[in-house]
Design a protein around this motif. Structure first.
Motif, PDB file in Angstrom:
ATOM      1  N   GLY A 255       0.964  -1.345  -0.060  1.00 25.61           N
ATOM      2  CA  GLY A 255      -0.128  -0.030  -0.034  1.00 25.61           C
ATOM      3  C   GLY A 255       0.877   1.141   0.000  1.00 25.61           C
ATOM      4  N   VAL A 256       1.889   1.346   0.780  1.00 28.22           N
ATOM      5  CA  VAL A 256       2.866   2.115   0.908  1.00 28.22           C
ATOM      6  C   VAL A 256       3.359   2.520  -0.490  1.00 28.22           C
ATOM      7  N   ALA A 257       3.954   1.466  -1.012  1.00 27.66           N
ATOM      8  CA  ALA A 257       4.530   1.354  -2.228  1.00 27.66           C
ATOM      9  C   ALA A 257       3.961   2.069  -3.308  1.00 27.66           C
ATOM     10  N   GLY A 258       2.403   1.452  -3.308  1.00 26.72           N
ATOM     11  CA  GLY A 258       1.428   2.196  -4.148  1.00 26.72           C
ATOM     12  C   GLY A 258       1.467   3.705  -4.194  1.00 26.72           C
ATOM     13  N   GLY A 259       1.476   4.123  -2.932  1.00 28.22           N
ATOM     14  CA  GLY A 259       1.294   5.661  -2.831  1.00 28.22           C
ATOM     15  C   GLY A 259       2.512   6.258  -3.363  1.00 28.22           C
ATOM     16  N   GLY A 260       3.570   5.751  -3.076  1.00 28.38           N
ATOM     17  CA  GLY A 260       5.001   6.285  -3.462  1.00 28.38           C
ATOM     18  C   GLY A 260       5.127   6.171  -5.145  1.00 28.38           C
TER      19      GLY A 260
END
Lengths: 253, 332, 290
Positions: C67-72
């Motif tokens: 999820g965090v990587a997706g935001g990045g």
């Protein structure tokens, strides 16, 4: 007497005296130049004249009236005109509209009549357009009447600013480094323009680095160094003054 | 009389080629708009199409007023939905709760919005850029929250109903009559805005877009002028908010929320900053777009967003100025 | 007193989230002078992605990381395809572009996951702790802890890593940075990615406490922006402090005042601060940013 009198003017920033007890008088109908090495306090002095800074001590009067405590635009209303080192031009307007902006003070600025385009507004606007075209011709910009400022050369923008300032019919016009960034031909044209202003009795103050221009157009020169007035007099007197020579040779700039 | 003037005397009889032509173009715009508004009823077939035309007209007047502030004077506002809501709710409360004549309610509400704008204008408009955006956004949000929460006055989320507008003893209930009213208002706004921007006062206001030193050097009192144009745009927005509420017959807090403010600014930016026809075009696009997109219901925000990005990337000056520029270039 | 501490705890939790989003605003603004109105929607995206990956059967930690990587990645894409092509445009046009991106993210989320309300399970069970009579949800500690870790990590990154220093050089003076051989375009890209990561972290850690849904981004983004401006917009520590001040004031307002005016706090605060202290609560000393 009159027009501009500067007496005992000082401005202190922190501990630094950027302007230190400077006094001089600008007689009506003369061209004055303020010169000095970099950091001598020319810009501070200019900002004190226009009200961007308020002085720590001293007085500035124009036509016998004190300018202190008045914001820049109010000083303009009292007859002070100014141009900037880098031309400040409104890019949303055509060249002639920029000049017309300069004369808006004398015209009817009421909201409702302006929106309804009442006859009085139309008359004022047309007179001001005609006058603006005249000023543009005066400074040699007649081919740029409807040009977009973005498409005009740098030198033309500097003269457009002079036209805008003249359109406000100032008692005294401050020219902040009018020659900066100009080529040799443009400088020669500028010199002719300032001479013409001088010959026609306009009161003007130049802040300028270009010594050739200063010496050829001014009747009176004030030399600043470290915020203090170092010397003043005719271009001849000043250029022979040993203190001035020392100040210019002793510092790199 | 200044020394310069005495010395030089005013040059006379110079060519002012730009003048008359430019002004004619302004009047031409009004005439063209009048012709479009007169001919449009022949194309409008259904009540719904009239409804859309009325909505476009109302939004166009607001966009013209907002463009004076945002496009010409260069001062952003992300809170104009708040002024719209003051006009709408003021009209609703005065007419339905106090039994005032609706049009009087509109005028009084618009004046109230003007007073508010005048009062908060000086401190807020000292701010620049994103800070001004934030402050106007805050102002709009506070108005929105007051409207949503003061249920005793505004009905809260349930909204308020308005009485029907009547003119000369006749109830105005036909979309065609509304079309006529809004068309006249739009023409008047278009004409007056054009006059203003080409007047000495208008040039002083337009100079505010640039650096402050430029305006001040021309003798323009920057903060007073900003407050003035802010107040004008607030009055126009509130007035049309009141008219719009009377037309709809019902209002809810949704009309005051942040997205509404954004839509108003979008009309100005999409259509073209500093362009009066641009404001009208922008209003038409932003009003029609959601209708066009209902065909692809689930994709609506997605497509809306993509259109915004594409237009801004491809023509950052807005539709009308960009197209006008291209047209001029291809001609010469 | 217990009540006050309870509110303070909630305020700190909410404030940490605002602070994280505000940091994203500040990092993006410093590097490229853009206010990214999609910041709140990137937060929504982070939360939604983690929910979706979890639902797809991945373990919670993996879903969180993804999820965090997706935001990045969304932040990088935002710069590459929406900001960079319009880099000659004025600030207003950039505002519209980021609003457009916000709508795209919202629309995309609705398309993929519908308009429902989602949440993540708590990271470490839901047994509450009790400290001096104050009930503490463990997830609150996660939120505050992760925020602290992120802030410390970020300041380390900016102070000592080569890339971090290059980013700071880019934000101080892009021309000088270019002369020094720094690829400023790359640094801006990185900052947008970092902004996306920060937003997504906020979205993921708050998802077990507050619902995430397609339109949640708008208010979150506005609050984060308010927090950033409170802190002086451009000031790193100020942004976090602004978030905490906002979170605590808001919680106190709904606790002791009228909870229906909870959201008004942010906007009232911002008006007062901007009018009386135009440089923010913690005034950015680095000159006027206007």
């Amino acid at each position: 007497m009159s027009d501009m009198q500067i007496s005992g003017l000082s401005k202190v920033f922190g501990g630094l005296r950027a302007t230190d007890d400077v006094s001089f008088h600008i007689a009506p109908g003369t061209v004055h130049s303020i010169i000095g090495p970099n950091g001598a306090g020319k810009t501070t002095l200019l900002n004190l004249m226009t009200g961007i800074y308020e002085p720590t001590a001293g007085e500035v009067t124009l036509g016998g009236q004190s300018l202190l405590g008045k914001p820049f635009h109010a000083r303009v209303a009292m007859g002070l005109g100014r141009t900037f080192q880098t031309p400040q031009i409104c890019h949303g307007m055509s060249a002639i509209e920029n000049v017309m902006l300069g004369s808006h003070l004398g015209l009817d600025g009421r909201l409702l009549p302006s929106m309804l385009r009442l006859p009085g507004i139309v008359r004022g606007d047309e007179a001001c357009r005609e006058a603006a075209a005249g000023w543009m011709r005066y400074v040699g910009l007649e081919r740029y009447l409807d040009a977009e400022p973005g498409a005009m050369p740098y030198g033309a923008l500097k003269r457009l600013e002079i036209a805008r300032a003249l359109a406000g019919k100032p008692r005294l016009i401050l020219l902040d480094e009018p020659a900066a960034g100009l080529g040799a031909t443009e400088k020669a044209e500028l010199s002719r323009l300032i001479c013409r202003l001088r010959d026609e009795g306009v009161t003007a103050v130049l802040v300028e680095h270009d010594m050739k221009l200063v010496m050829s157009v001014s009747q009176h020169v004030v030399v600043l160094n470290y915020g203090k007035k170092l010397a003043e007099g005719t271009p001849d007197e000043v250029s022979r003054n040993p203190d001035v020579i020392a100040a210019y040779l002793g510092r790199t700039h | 009389m200044s020394d310069i003037d005495k010395a030089i005397g005013m040059p006379r009889g110079l060519s002012t080629a730009g003048g008359p032509r430019l002004r004619l173009a302004g009047q031409g715009g009004v005439l063209l708009l009048a012709a479009i508004l007169l001919l449009l009823p022949w194309l409008l077939r259904s009540g719904f199409q009239y409804h859309m035309a009325v909505m476009i007209g109302i939004h166009a007047v607001i966009a013209i007023g907002l463009n004076l502030l945002v496009g010409y004077a260069g001062q952003i506002s992300l809170g104009h939905a708040g002024f719209m809501a003051i006009g709408a709710y003021g009209t609703a409360i005065l007419s339905s709760r106090f039994g005032w004549p609706p049009l009087l309610g509109v005028v009084v509400s618009a004046a109230a919005a003007g007073l508010l704008a005048f009062a908060v204008g000086r401190p807020i408009l000292r701010l620049k850029g994103y800070y001004l955006a934030m402050a106007t956004l805050g102002l709009g949000m506070i108005i929105y929250l007051l409207i949503s929460n003061e249920v005793w006055l505004t009905g809260g989320p349930d909204g308020l109903s308005l009485p029907m507008l009547s003119l000369f003893g006749q109830d105005v209930d036909s979309p065609k009559v509304w079309y006529g009213i809004v068309a006249v208002l739009l023409l008047v706004a278009y004409w007056m805005a054009g006059n203003l921007v080409n007047s000495p006062l208008g040039r002083a206001l337009r100079s505010l877009e640039g650096p402050e030193a430029l305006s001040a050097a021309a003798g323009v009192d920057v903060s007073a002028s900003k407050v003035r144009i802010f107040t004008v745009s607030a009055v126009v927005t509130a007035f049309m908010g009141g008219i719009g509420a009377l037309y709809a017959g019902f209002i809810s807090p949704k009309s005051a929320d942040f997205m509404q403010s954004i839509e108003l600014v979008l009309m100005v930016i999409l259509g073209g900053m500093g362009s009066i026809p641009g404001a009208v075009a922008g209003a038409a696009i932003v009003t029609l777009l959601p209708q066009v997109l209902t065909a692809v219901e689930h994709y609506e925000p997605l497509i809306y967003g993509l259109i915004l990005i594409l237009v801004m990337v491809l023509m950052p000056k807005g539709l009308v100025p960009t197209l006008a520029h291209r047209l001029r270039r291809s001609r010469s | 007193m217990t009540e006050f501490l309870q509110y303070l705890m909630t305020g700190l939790t909410v404030g940490s989230i605002y602070g994280l989003v505000a940091l994203g605003f500040v990092i993006v603004y410093n590097s490229s002078n853009v206010i990214n109105f999609a910041q709140g929607d990137l937060q929504m995206l982070g939360g939604m992605l983690a929910v979706a990956f979890l639902a797809a059967g991945l373990p919670l930690p993996v879903a969180i990381v993804l999820g965090v990587a997706g935001g990045g990645i969304a932040g990088l894409a935002l710069y590459k395809w929406a900001i960079r092509p319009a880099r000659q445009a004025g600030p207003l046009a950039l505002v519209v572009i980021t609003l457009g991106v916000a709508l795209v993210l919202r629309g995309g989320a609705e398309l993929l996951w519908g308009r429902g309300y989602f949440s993540l399970p708590e990271f470490s069970g839901h047994e509450t702790l009790n400290l001096f009579g104050v009930t503490i949800v463990p997830q609150s500690l996660w939120v505050i802890g992760i925020t602290a870790v992120v802030v410390v990590g970020l300041s380390r990154f900016f102070q000592s890593s080569k890339t971090g220093k290059a980013i700071i050089a880019t934000s101080l003076d892009p021309d000088a940075a270019t002369l020094m051989g720094i690829d400023t375009g790359r640094m801006k890209l990185l900052c947008f990615g970092l902004g996306g990561v920060l937003a997504a972290v906020a979205g993921v850690v708050i998802a077990p406490i507050a619902f995430t849904y397609s339109t949640v981004g708008l208010m979150l983004g506005l609050k984060g922006f308010v927090a950033a401006v409170l802190g002086g917009l451009g000031n790193f520590r100020g942004a976090l402090a602004g978030g905490l001040v906002l979170g605590i004031t808001e919680t106190m307002m709904s606790g002791y005042g009228r909870s229906d005016y909870k959201d008004a706090v942010a906007f009232l605060l911002i008006l007062v601060i901007l009018i009386f202290m135009p440089r923010g609560l913690f005034g950015a000393a680095g000159g006027e940013r206007v």
